[in-house]
Write an enzyme that holds these catalytic residues in place. Structure first.
Site, mmCIF file in Angstrom:
data_model
loop_
_atom_site.group_PDB
_atom_site.id
_atom_site.type_symbol
_atom_site.label_atom_id
_atom_site.label_comp_id
_atom_site.label_asym_id
_atom_site.label_seq_id
_atom_site.Cartn_x
_atom_site.Cartn_y
_atom_site.Cartn_z
ATOM 1 N N TYR A 33 0.833 -1.205 0.000
ATOM 2 C CA TYR A 33 0.000 0.000 0.000
ATOM 3 C C TYR A 33 0.862 1.247 0.000
ATOM 4 O O TYR A 33 2.081 1.181 0.212
ATOM 5 C CB TYR A 33 -0.940 0.017 1.213
ATOM 6 N N ARG A 52 7.262 3.980 -5.255
ATOM 7 C CA ARG A 52 7.550 3.063 -4.140
ATOM 8 C C ARG A 52 6.611 1.853 -4.174
ATOM 9 O O ARG A 52 7.021 0.717 -3.958
ATOM 10 C CB ARG A 52 7.432 3.813 -2.804
ATOM 11 N N ARG A 100 -8.340 -19.857 -0.767
ATOM 12 C CA ARG A 100 -7.217 -19.727 0.172
ATOM 13 C C ARG A 100 -6.140 -20.805 -0.007
ATOM 14 O O ARG A 100 -6.445 -21.994 0.042
ATOM 15 C CB ARG A 100 -7.742 -19.758 1.619
ATOM 16 N N HIS A 102 -1.643 -20.822 0.744
ATOM 17 C CA HIS A 102 -0.493 -19.951 1.035
ATOM 18 C C HIS A 102 0.285 -19.627 -0.233
ATOM 19 O O HIS A 102 0.596 -18.476 -0.510
ATOM 20 C CB HIS A 102 0.434 -20.615 2.063
ATOM 21 N N LYS A 143 6.306 -1.669 2.185
ATOM 22 C CA LYS A 143 5.067 -1.169 2.808
ATOM 23 C C LYS A 143 3.963 -2.195 2.564
ATOM 24 O O LYS A 143 3.101 -2.014 1.698
ATOM 25 C CB LYS A 143 4.734 0.193 2.180
ATOM 26 N N GLU A 176 12.379 3.290 13.918
ATOM 27 C CA GLU A 176 11.452 4.305 13.409
ATOM 28 C C GLU A 176 10.199 4.320 14.275
ATOM 29 O O GLU A 176 10.152 3.653 15.320
ATOM 30 C CB GLU A 176 11.094 4.020 11.941
#
Ligand code: PLP
Length: 280
Positions: A33, A52, A100, A102, A143, A176
């Site tokens: 995101y 990014r 579903r 993995h 991210k 951070e």
């Protein structure tokens, strides 16, 4: 519209938006995101955030399914549909949808975007922070949607009436914030943890370094300790939504307050660049 949601071409009020239950974002947080502030319908520094996002897609082998230019056009169109001067634009690309499992198949990414009203905080007000152990894994430079450790850490700081948690891996390594970068001012220099798998390469952090370079302020990209943090001239929290904020307290103890002039230079420059932006 007051708020807007977008999912693979469908637009509606955010709460009414329907998404696939097979989206891997649900099962695994399998996606990336990014987010920007938007003022006067200008999503601020959008290209840098899109770059990014696509870099992160590439690292994680996610097929974004549309080009950067298409994404930019979609975002620029969507922001005009929400009536507010200042907005927050969140966008994510999940790996795609499947029953579903993995391991994943050959999938096309799902694009989700939300646009909501968000006023910038009073950027001159300093924040109260809490120290917290960094309990994240080792892909902090990406991210991803997997934010559980950050969520728990942010909540822990909120529970102690703080605005943000400042995280450390060990006593000699401040990484951070739970959703921001942390830097310090010491003896007229900007000190910030180096980009690595332990911190997100923040757009605002990069902007801070650029401002330092333009003003002849030394930049030290290196690890720094809790001791250095607590004795810093100023502590800086930076993120796209908070911009640049000073810190007044850590765990209830007064910190910083020794170089307001330099803090103001960073704080005002970043805020002014945002409010004066005229192009995307
Ligand atoms: N670090 C983390 C963990 C974040 O979540 C964020 C922003 O969400 C940042 C740093 C700041 O990044 P940026 O300045 O690009 O918003």
């Amino acid at each position: 519209m007051k708020s807007l949601g977008y999912y693979n071409g469908t637009i509606s009020e955010l709460e009414a938006l329907k998404v696939s239950a097979n989206d891997r974002a649900f099962y695994f947080g399998d996606g990336v995101y990014d987010a920007v502030m938007c003022r006067n319908n200008i999503p601020y520094l959008l290209d840098l955030h899109i770059d990014r996002l696509y870099k992160n897609c590439s690292i994680l082998d996610i097929n974004p399914s549309i080009s950067k230019k298409q994404l930019k056009n979609i975002i620029c169109d969507l922001v005009k549909k929400v009536d507010a001067k200042e907005k927050f634009v969140y966008f994510h690309i999940s790996r795609g949808s499947q029953i579903r499992d993995h391991a994943y198949g050959d999938l096309k990414g799902n694009l989700f975007i939300s646009v909501t009203e968000r006023k910038t905080d009073d950027y001159k007000e300093k924040m109260k922070c809490a120290l917290a152990k960094d309990i994240r894994y080792e892909l902090c430079n990406i991210k991803t949607l997997n934010l559980l450790p950050s969520v728990l850490t942010a909540q822990q700081s909120k529970n102690s009436n703080c605005d943000e948690a400042i995280m450390y891996r060990n006593r000699n390594f401040i990484t951070e914030g739970s959703h921001s970068n942390v830097s310090i001012l010491k003896g007229g220099a900007l000190v910030t943890a180096p980009n690595s798998k332990y911190i997100l390469p923040g757009v605002t952090r990069a902007h801070l370094i650029e401002i330092a370079n333009q003003n002849g302020i030394p930049v030290e990209e290196r690890k720094y300790s809790i001791k250095e943090l607590l004795s810093a001239d100023e502590i800086i929290i930076s993120s796209s939504s908070k911009m640049v904020r000073g810190v007044s307290h850590i765990d209830g103890k007064t910190v910083g307050g020794k170089d307001e002039k330099l803090l103001s230079l960073f704080r005002e420059t970043i805020y002014n660049n945002y409010i004066n932006a005229t192009t995307v």
